[in-house]
Design a protein around this motif. Sequence first.
Motif, PDB file in Angstrom:
ATOM      1  N   GLU A 229      16.227   3.626  -3.332  1.00  0.00           N
ATOM      2  CA  GLU A 229      17.092   2.673  -3.213  1.00  0.00           C
ATOM      3  C   GLU A 229      16.950   2.601  -1.625  1.00  0.00           C
ATOM      4  O   GLU A 229      17.254   1.055  -1.170  1.00  0.00           O
ATOM      5  CB  GLU A 229      18.658   3.219  -3.451  1.00  0.00           C
ATOM      6  N   ASP A 230      16.745   3.605  -0.772  1.00  0.00           N
ATOM      7  CA  ASP A 230      16.695   3.420   0.577  1.00  0.00           C
ATOM      8  C   ASP A 230      15.301   3.193   1.166  1.00  0.00           C
ATOM      9  O   ASP A 230      15.440   2.332   2.114  1.00  0.00           O
ATOM     10  CB  ASP A 230      17.266   4.649   1.351  1.00  0.00           C
ATOM     11  N   HIS A 231      14.371   3.493   0.751  1.00  0.00           N
ATOM     12  CA  HIS A 231      13.058   3.328   0.989  1.00  0.00           C
ATOM     13  C   HIS A 231      11.970   2.977   0.022  1.00  0.00           C
ATOM     14  O   HIS A 231      11.118   3.676  -0.190  1.00  0.00           O
ATOM     15  CB  HIS A 231      12.619   4.604   1.698  1.00  0.00           C
ATOM     16  N   PRO A 232      12.230   1.877  -0.750  1.00  0.00           N
ATOM     17  CA  PRO A 232      11.203   1.573  -1.697  1.00  0.00           C
ATOM     18  C   PRO A 232       9.852   1.392  -1.095  1.00  0.00           C
ATOM     19  O   PRO A 232       8.897   1.670  -2.068  1.00  0.00           O
ATOM     20  CB  PRO A 232      11.822   0.217  -2.357  1.00  0.00           C
ATOM     21  N   GLU A 233       9.615   0.841  -0.023  1.00  0.00           N
ATOM     22  CA  GLU A 233       8.273   0.674   0.289  1.00  0.00           C
ATOM     23  C   GLU A 233       7.670   2.140   0.615  1.00  0.00           C
ATOM     24  O   GLU A 233       6.433   2.403   0.666  1.00  0.00           O
ATOM     25  CB  GLU A 233       8.262   0.008   1.940  1.00  0.00           C
ATOM     26  N   ALA A 234       8.437   3.320   0.969  1.00  0.00           N
ATOM     27  CA  ALA A 234       8.085   4.468   1.116  1.00  0.00           C
ATOM     28  C   ALA A 234       7.519   4.995  -0.281  1.00  0.00           C
ATOM     29  O   ALA A 234       6.417   5.735  -0.404  1.00  0.00           O
ATOM     30  CB  ALA A 234       8.987   5.386   1.733  1.00  0.00           C
ATOM     31  N   VAL A 235       8.252   4.803  -1.330  1.00  0.00           N
ATOM     32  CA  VAL A 235       7.672   5.166  -2.723  1.00  0.00           C
ATOM     33  C   VAL A 235       6.236   4.464  -3.065  1.00  0.00           C
ATOM     34  O   VAL A 235       5.628   5.199  -3.607  1.00  0.00           O
ATOM     35  CB  VAL A 235       8.786   4.946  -3.682  1.00  0.00           C
ATOM     36  N   LYS A 236       6.261   3.339  -2.898  1.00  0.00           N
ATOM     37  CA  LYS A 236       5.075   2.393  -3.061  1.00  0.00           C
ATOM     38  C   LYS A 236       3.989   3.160  -2.339  1.00  0.00           C
ATOM     39  O   LYS A 236       2.952   3.308  -2.507  1.00  0.00           O
ATOM     40  CB  LYS A 236       4.899   1.144  -2.576  1.00  0.00           C
ATOM     41  N   GLY A 237       4.103   3.728  -0.908  1.00  0.00           N
ATOM     42  CA  GLY A 237       3.082   4.107  -0.131  1.00  0.00           C
ATOM     43  C   GLY A 237       2.859   5.580  -0.604  1.00  0.00           C
ATOM     44  O   GLY A 237       1.684   5.752  -0.490  1.00  0.00           O
ATOM     45  N   LEU A 238       4.050   6.235  -1.115  1.00  0.00           N
ATOM     46  CA  LEU A 238       3.594   7.596  -1.673  1.00  0.00           C
ATOM     47  C   LEU A 238       2.692   7.739  -2.705  1.00  0.00           C
ATOM     48  O   LEU A 238       1.899   8.446  -2.810  1.00  0.00           O
ATOM     49  CB  LEU A 238       4.873   8.101  -1.895  1.00  0.00           C
ATOM     50  N   VAL A 239       3.238   6.781  -3.620  1.00  0.00           N
ATOM     51  CA  VAL A 239       2.218   6.505  -4.836  1.00  0.00           C
ATOM     52  C   VAL A 239       0.790   6.101  -4.614  1.00  0.00           C
ATOM     53  O   VAL A 239      -0.129   6.892  -5.079  1.00  0.00           O
ATOM     54  CB  VAL A 239       2.936   5.605  -5.874  1.00  0.00           C
ATOM     55  N   ALA A 240       0.740   5.007  -3.710  1.00  0.00           N
ATOM     56  CA  ALA A 240      -0.655   4.578  -3.250  1.00  0.00           C
ATOM     57  C   ALA A 240      -1.593   5.722  -2.824  1.00  0.00           C
ATOM     58  O   ALA A 240      -2.883   5.820  -2.964  1.00  0.00           O
ATOM     59  CB  ALA A 240      -0.637   3.701  -2.166  1.00  0.00           C
ATOM     60  N   ALA A 241      -1.145   6.501  -1.764  1.00  0.00           N
ATOM     61  CA  ALA A 241      -1.509   7.563  -1.274  1.00  0.00           C
ATOM     62  C   ALA A 241      -2.008   8.608  -2.146  1.00  0.00           C
ATOM     63  O   ALA A 241      -3.273   9.226  -2.195  1.00  0.00           O
ATOM     64  CB  ALA A 241      -0.706   8.377  -0.084  1.00  0.00           C
ATOM     65  N   ILE A 242      -1.371   9.169  -3.084  1.00  0.00           N
ATOM     66  CA  ILE A 242      -1.705   9.979  -4.068  1.00  0.00           C
ATOM     67  C   ILE A 242      -2.569   9.511  -4.974  1.00  0.00           C
ATOM     68  O   ILE A 242      -3.832  10.321  -5.319  1.00  0.00           O
ATOM     69  CB  ILE A 242      -0.466  10.324  -4.786  1.00  0.00           C
ATOM     70  N   ASN A 243      -2.555   8.218  -5.463  1.00  0.00           N
ATOM     71  CA  ASN A 243      -3.476   7.490  -6.436  1.00  0.00           C
ATOM     72  C   ASN A 243      -4.991   7.520  -5.650  1.00  0.00           C
ATOM     73  O   ASN A 243      -5.868   7.839  -6.264  1.00  0.00           O
ATOM     74  CB  ASN A 243      -3.168   6.272  -6.592  1.00  0.00           C
ATOM     75  N   ARG A 244      -5.070   7.315  -4.403  1.00  0.00           N
ATOM     76  CA  ARG A 244      -6.129   7.217  -3.531  1.00  0.00           C
ATOM     77  C   ARG A 244      -6.941   8.645  -3.534  1.00  0.00           C
ATOM     78  O   ARG A 244      -8.024   8.522  -3.653  1.00  0.00           O
ATOM     79  CB  ARG A 244      -5.851   6.858  -2.116  1.00  0.00           C
ATOM     80  N   ALA A 245      -6.059   9.528  -3.340  1.00  0.00           N
ATOM     81  CA  ALA A 245      -6.682  11.070  -3.291  1.00  0.00           C
ATOM     82  C   ALA A 245      -7.087  11.284  -4.648  1.00  0.00           C
ATOM     83  O   ALA A 245      -8.090  12.033  -4.766  1.00  0.00           O
ATOM     84  CB  ALA A 245      -5.609  11.837  -2.798  1.00  0.00           C
ATOM     85  N   ILE A 246      -6.271  11.314  -5.605  1.00  0.00           N
ATOM     86  CA  ILE A 246      -6.774  11.480  -7.264  1.00  0.00           C
ATOM     87  C   ILE A 246      -8.133  10.919  -7.150  1.00  0.00           C
ATOM     88  O   ILE A 246      -8.984  11.657  -7.855  1.00  0.00           O
ATOM     89  CB  ILE A 246      -5.872  11.156  -8.147  1.00  0.00           C
ATOM     90  N   MET A 247      -8.518   9.659  -7.011  1.00  0.00           N
ATOM     91  CA  MET A 247      -9.614   9.174  -7.139  1.00  0.00           C
ATOM     92  C   MET A 247     -10.751   9.651  -6.621  1.00  0.00           C
ATOM     93  O   MET A 247     -11.895   9.908  -6.840  1.00  0.00           O
ATOM     94  CB  MET A 247      -9.485   7.606  -7.044  1.00  0.00           C
ATOM     95  N   ASP A 248     -10.650  10.228  -5.048  1.00  0.00           N
ATOM     96  CA  ASP A 248     -11.504  10.978  -4.191  1.00  0.00           C
ATOM     97  C   ASP A 248     -11.561  12.241  -5.139  1.00  0.00           C
ATOM     98  O   ASP A 248     -12.948  12.608  -5.223  1.00  0.00           O
ATOM     99  CB  ASP A 248     -10.850  11.190  -3.179  1.00  0.00           C
TER     100      ASP A 248
END
Length: 342
Positions: A229-248
């Motif tokens: 609710e307060d930081h939806p862009e932070a949630v999107k960023g968290l997911v993007a960062a983790i996905n990026r690292a998993i692929m690595d």
Amino acid sequence: MKTLIKSLLLAASLSFTAGSAFAENLPIKFTLDWKAQGPHSWFYLAKEKGYFADEGLDVTIDQGEGSSAAVTRVMSGAYDAGFGDINAVIRAAAKAPDEAPVMVYLVYNGAPFAIISEKDGDVQSLTDLEGKTVAAPTGSATFQLFPALAEANGFDASKVELLNASQNLIEQMLVRGQADAIAQFGQTSYMNFIAMGLDPNEDFNWFYYSDHGLDLYSNGVIVSRELIEDHPEAVKGLVAAINRAIMDVVADPQEGIDALVKVEPLTDTKLETERLQYTIDNQLETTETAEIGLGDLDMERLENSIEMNASLETFDTVPEASAIFDASFLPEKAERMLPTTN
């Protein structure tokens, strides 16, 4: 008047700058489901390589006490996000829909839940568990879902003595005869047996929940409703960062292990490399992820999981699948397709 206007504009500018600085360094407390092991390496790699920082996040990663316990930790407000079990999210949403976290990225498409017994022991089938003892950490999803396994396989869970055990003693309890079987994540026990000098395939029976009537999802990234609710862009960023690292890490597991060792210098690198690869092969690489990519899930399959959980206990309200999993924060499918490895 001009002086007053300039002062107001300067104040507004300073206020905006301060707000932006906070947004660029938003602190996120993240809990793992267990002690740091190979399958957690992508979280540490995301931090080391600056993927979280690239998204304006300052992420602190703490070790956990079980995949169900991770859900409780986020619900309590002590953590903003974590790596927890989707079935625990379902049960939490049924009891406290306004407080339960939401899964935003599924990692374990293939569930690792297993009952394990000694090859020459008294438990040669799941129905043999009646009148026996099963050891597990109570914070584990494998433990929490045990009644569902019993229901699906025609034995009485109330006739099984469930022993609460420390996470680092589970396998020893089985080998020492202190328990007839254990309820554990497969990749955890498999590698721990190897570390004990035992042969996981020759010395033990493996009863995976997924092979015995429970087609379930398991762990993924969960976040608090407040963070959404307060930081939806932070949630999107968290997911993007983790996905990026998993692929690595899937492309180069050694890179993940190196990141893990920097956090846990006493890591048994050979063992954790094997545990990591086992997890990739069995929990991440599935027929479903090959079609829809990692992170996403099939909503009908999730709805079946909700119905199964609802059959185990009385739910005040049966949650909708949309309240459990939110795919809106996922990167594009092309970014979530697991790399092909040799």
